[in-house]
Design a protein around this motif. Structure first.
Motif, PDB file in Angstrom:
ATOM      1  N   THR A 162      -3.185   0.651  -8.300  1.00  0.00           N
ATOM      2  CA  THR A 162      -3.256   1.644  -7.652  1.00  0.00           C
ATOM      3  C   THR A 162      -4.697   1.587  -7.256  1.00  0.00           C
ATOM      4  O   THR A 162      -5.448   2.879  -6.364  1.00  0.00           O
ATOM      5  CB  THR A 162      -3.312   3.274  -8.551  1.00  0.00           C
ATOM      6  OG1 THR A 162      -3.530   3.211  -9.465  1.00  0.00           O
ATOM      7  CG2 THR A 162      -1.839   3.650  -8.741  1.00  0.00           C
TER       8      THR A 162
ATOM      9  N   ASP B 170       2.554   1.492  -3.589  1.00  0.00           N
ATOM     10  CA  ASP B 170       1.352   2.151  -4.274  1.00  0.00           C
ATOM     11  C   ASP B 170       1.295   3.504  -4.145  1.00  0.00           C
ATOM     12  O   ASP B 170       1.492   4.696  -4.704  1.00  0.00           O
ATOM     13  CB  ASP B 170       0.452   1.778  -3.972  1.00  0.00           C
ATOM     14  CG  ASP B 170       0.228  -0.529  -4.929  1.00  0.00           C
ATOM     15  OD1 ASP B 170       1.358  -0.065  -5.629  1.00  0.00           O
ATOM     16  OD2 ASP B 170      -0.698  -0.337  -4.798  1.00  0.00           O
ATOM     17  N   SER B 171       1.307   4.405  -2.859  1.00  0.00           N
ATOM     18  CA  SER B 171       1.218   5.798  -2.641  1.00  0.00           C
ATOM     19  C   SER B 171       2.206   6.042  -3.556  1.00  0.00           C
ATOM     20  O   SER B 171       2.095   7.432  -4.062  1.00  0.00           O
ATOM     21  CB  SER B 171       1.457   5.980  -1.248  1.00  0.00           C
ATOM     22  OG  SER B 171       0.749   7.050  -0.420  1.00  0.00           O
TER      23      SER B 171
ATOM     24  N   HIS C 188       1.193  13.320  -0.718  1.00  0.00           N
ATOM     25  CA  HIS C 188       1.928  13.971  -2.241  1.00  0.00           C
ATOM     26  C   HIS C 188       2.203  15.111  -2.235  1.00  0.00           C
ATOM     27  O   HIS C 188       3.489  15.814  -2.742  1.00  0.00           O
ATOM     28  CB  HIS C 188       1.273  13.255  -3.177  1.00  0.00           C
ATOM     29  CG  HIS C 188       1.003  11.901  -3.295  1.00  0.00           C
ATOM     30  ND1 HIS C 188       0.117  11.167  -4.219  1.00  0.00           N
ATOM     31  CD2 HIS C 188       1.278  10.900  -2.718  1.00  0.00           C
ATOM     32  CE1 HIS C 188      -0.446   9.994  -3.616  1.00  0.00           C
ATOM     33  NE2 HIS C 188       0.963   9.817  -2.324  1.00  0.00           N
TER      34      HIS C 188
ATOM     35  N   ALA D 184       2.461   6.336  -6.885  1.00  0.00           N
ATOM     36  CA  ALA D 184       1.274   7.370  -7.590  1.00  0.00           C
ATOM     37  C   ALA D 184       2.086   8.371  -7.402  1.00  0.00           C
ATOM     38  O   ALA D 184       1.607   9.064  -8.463  1.00  0.00           O
ATOM     39  CB  ALA D 184       0.495   7.309  -6.607  1.00  0.00           C
ATOM     40  N   TYR D 185       2.603   9.330  -6.097  1.00  0.00           N
ATOM     41  CA  TYR D 185       3.666  10.056  -7.058  1.00  0.00           C
ATOM     42  C   TYR D 185       4.621  10.210  -8.098  1.00  0.00           C
ATOM     43  O   TYR D 185       4.457  11.125  -8.352  1.00  0.00           O
ATOM     44  CB  TYR D 185       4.043  10.429  -4.796  1.00  0.00           C
ATOM     45  CG  TYR D 185       5.671  12.079  -4.885  1.00  0.00           C
ATOM     46  CD1 TYR D 185       4.199  13.084  -5.261  1.00  0.00           C
ATOM     47  CD2 TYR D 185       6.181  11.507  -5.541  1.00  0.00           C
ATOM     48  CE1 TYR D 185       4.881  14.295  -5.919  1.00  0.00           C
ATOM     49  CE2 TYR D 185       7.090  12.672  -5.050  1.00  0.00           C
ATOM     50  CZ  TYR D 185       6.516  13.892  -5.492  1.00  0.00           C
ATOM     51  OH  TYR D 185       7.751  14.949  -5.796  1.00  0.00           O
TER      52      TYR D 185
ATOM     53  N   ASP E 199      -8.568   5.036  -4.088  1.00  0.00           N
ATOM     54  CA  ASP E 199      -8.032   6.146  -5.011  1.00  0.00           C
ATOM     55  C   ASP E 199      -6.289   6.384  -4.914  1.00  0.00           C
ATOM     56  O   ASP E 199      -7.768   7.406  -4.367  1.00  0.00           O
ATOM     57  CB  ASP E 199      -9.005   6.224  -6.140  1.00  0.00           C
ATOM     58  CG  ASP E 199      -9.178   6.855  -7.238  1.00  0.00           C
ATOM     59  OD1 ASP E 199      -7.797   6.541  -7.594  1.00  0.00           O
ATOM     60  OD2 ASP E 199      -9.773   7.143  -8.356  1.00  0.00           O
ATOM     61  N   PHE E 200      -5.727   6.480  -5.513  1.00  0.00           N
ATOM     62  CA  PHE E 200      -3.992   7.394  -5.290  1.00  0.00           C
ATOM     63  C   PHE E 200      -4.407   8.605  -6.048  1.00  0.00           C
ATOM     64  O   PHE E 200      -3.785   9.024  -5.399  1.00  0.00           O
ATOM     65  CB  PHE E 200      -3.265   6.486  -5.470  1.00  0.00           C
ATOM     66  CG  PHE E 200      -2.915   5.550  -3.792  1.00  0.00           C
ATOM     67  CD1 PHE E 200      -3.027   6.259  -2.741  1.00  0.00           C
ATOM     68  CD2 PHE E 200      -3.000   4.107  -3.927  1.00  0.00           C
ATOM     69  CE1 PHE E 200      -2.257   5.223  -2.107  1.00  0.00           C
ATOM     70  CE2 PHE E 200      -2.521   3.385  -3.315  1.00  0.00           C
ATOM     71  CZ  PHE E 200      -2.937   3.889  -2.094  1.00  0.00           C
TER      72      PHE E 200
ATOM     73  N   TYR F 168       0.580  -1.231  -0.164  1.00  0.00           N
ATOM     74  CA  TYR F 168       0.490   0.221   0.281  1.00  0.00           C
ATOM     75  C   TYR F 168       0.838   1.184  -0.197  1.00  0.00           C
ATOM     76  O   TYR F 168       0.796   1.797  -0.919  1.00  0.00           O
ATOM     77  CB  TYR F 168      -0.774   0.260   1.132  1.00  0.00           C
ATOM     78  CG  TYR F 168      -1.916   1.322   1.695  1.00  0.00           C
ATOM     79  CD1 TYR F 168      -3.117   1.544   0.935  1.00  0.00           C
ATOM     80  CD2 TYR F 168      -1.814   2.205   2.120  1.00  0.00           C
ATOM     81  CE1 TYR F 168      -3.907   2.613   0.439  1.00  0.00           C
ATOM     82  CE2 TYR F 168      -2.242   3.275   2.429  1.00  0.00           C
ATOM     83  CZ  TYR F 168      -3.450   3.548   1.861  1.00  0.00           C
ATOM     84  OH  TYR F 168      -4.432   4.588   1.450  1.00  0.00           O
TER      85      TYR F 168
ATOM     86  N   ASN G 280      -4.081  14.148  -1.860  1.00  0.00           N
ATOM     87  CA  ASN G 280      -3.216  13.529  -1.056  1.00  0.00           C
ATOM     88  C   ASN G 280      -2.190  14.695  -0.907  1.00  0.00           C
ATOM     89  O   ASN G 280      -1.179  15.013  -1.350  1.00  0.00           O
ATOM     90  CB  ASN G 280      -2.681  12.094  -1.462  1.00  0.00           C
ATOM     91  CG  ASN G 280      -2.280  11.399  -0.428  1.00  0.00           C
ATOM     92  OD1 ASN G 280      -1.324  11.984   0.200  1.00  0.00           O
ATOM     93  ND2 ASN G 280      -1.971  10.232  -0.853  1.00  0.00           N
TER      94      ASN G 280
ATOM     95  N   LEU H 275      -4.790   9.301   2.649  1.00  0.00           N
ATOM     96  CA  LEU H 275      -6.057   8.496   1.447  1.00  0.00           C
ATOM     97  C   LEU H 275      -6.896   7.989   2.704  1.00  0.00           C
ATOM     98  O   LEU H 275      -8.200   8.003   3.059  1.00  0.00           O
ATOM     99  CB  LEU H 275      -5.422   8.081   0.713  1.00  0.00           C
ATOM    100  CG  LEU H 275      -6.932   7.424  -0.202  1.00  0.00           C
ATOM    101  CD1 LEU H 275      -8.009   8.582  -0.801  1.00  0.00           C
ATOM    102  CD2 LEU H 275      -6.005   6.550  -1.693  1.00  0.00           C
TER     103      LEU H 275
ATOM    104  N   GLU I 264      -1.835   7.800   7.043  1.00  0.00           N
ATOM    105  CA  GLU I 264      -1.746   7.879   5.201  1.00  0.00           C
ATOM    106  C   GLU I 264      -3.401   8.869   4.941  1.00  0.00           C
ATOM    107  O   GLU I 264      -3.846   8.374   5.416  1.00  0.00           O
ATOM    108  CB  GLU I 264      -1.508   6.596   5.362  1.00  0.00           C
ATOM    109  CG  GLU I 264      -1.457   6.758   3.631  1.00  0.00           C
ATOM    110  CD  GLU I 264      -2.710   7.538   2.128  1.00  0.00           C
ATOM    111  OE1 GLU I 264      -2.174   7.760   1.604  1.00  0.00           O
ATOM    112  OE2 GLU I 264      -3.767   6.711   3.034  1.00  0.00           O
TER     113      GLU I 264
END
Length: 215
Positions: free
Chosen positions: A51, A39-40, A169, A43-44, A161-162, A36, A166, A147, A145
């Motif tokens: 994601t 993935d975060s 980020h 995504a950044y 959903d990333f 997780y 956020n 989200l 986190e």
């Protein structure tokens, strides 16, 4: 096999390979939470990742494809189960990559530039968690986190959903912008450690979990 499941096969393999490099044994909860966080950060950094598979669940974010991938790797002798324990009608265990799993995963890494980049993120997350002695407290970090913290009150099985805004980020972008303006070089391990540090601070502030460096 669907694309998300195949992606998680690779992700879990990378996670177990990096854990092996740090002489770690990870349980399924820890693997779920590490991926997780990966993935975060992915995504950044706009790195291909799953994601949209995570959902709110009993113990934080959960992606069924990650557990299915673990089971598939064990069936194919690319990973093995160890340290099986039964307590309060609950079975827990750790996972270890096998020699054949290491060869298979290393071949994946050699064959794909995107996977080479992805494994650097996995390494960055696990490195930071190990250095900060938080690998077995990773659930607390995920609870903090942004989200997940903003979504968990909607109940279980709510999609995470990333691609949504956020603040974590935003924090990384601000720090990275400052470093670039000052001509400092950033790397993935550094970015991952910044993010883990940020989540550790949120954990203490939002959830009141003081951290002194031990378990």
């Amino acid at each position: 096999m669907n694309r998300d499941f195949l992606l998680r096969i690779k992700d879990v393999s990378l996670c177990l390979l990096v854990a092996k490099n740090y002489e770690l044994l990870l349980g399924r909860l820890e693997i779920q939470k590490v991926i997780y966080l990966v993935d975060s950060i992915s995504a950044y950094l706009f790195v291909l990742s799953g994601t949209k598979g995570h959902q709110t669940y009993f113990y934080g974010p959960y992606d069924k494809n990650i557990q299915n991938a673990l089971d598939a790797l064990v069936i194919r002798d690319l990973a093995e189960i160890c340290d099986i324990k039964v307590a309060n009608n609950t079975v827990s265990c750790n996972y270890l990559i096998t020699d054949s799993g290491m060869r298979w995963t290393n071949n994946l890494i050699k064959a794909s530039a995107s996977i080479q980049y992805r494994v650097q993120i996995v390494d960055g997350v696990i490195y930071s968690l190990v250095e900060r002695n938080r690998i077995h407290k990773v659930k607390d970090l995920v609870y903090a986190e942004p989200l997940y913290a903003a979504t968990k009150n909607y109940g279980h099985h709510y999609d995470l959903d990333f691609e949504h805004e956020n603040s974590g980020h935003d924090y990384l972008a601000l720090i990275e912008h400052y470093l670039k303006n000052n001509k400092d070089q950033t790397n993935i391990r550094f970015i991952a450690d910044l993010y883990i540090d940020y989540l550790s601070s949120r954990d203490q502030i939002l959830l009141g979990n003081s951290f002194t460096g031990g378990d």
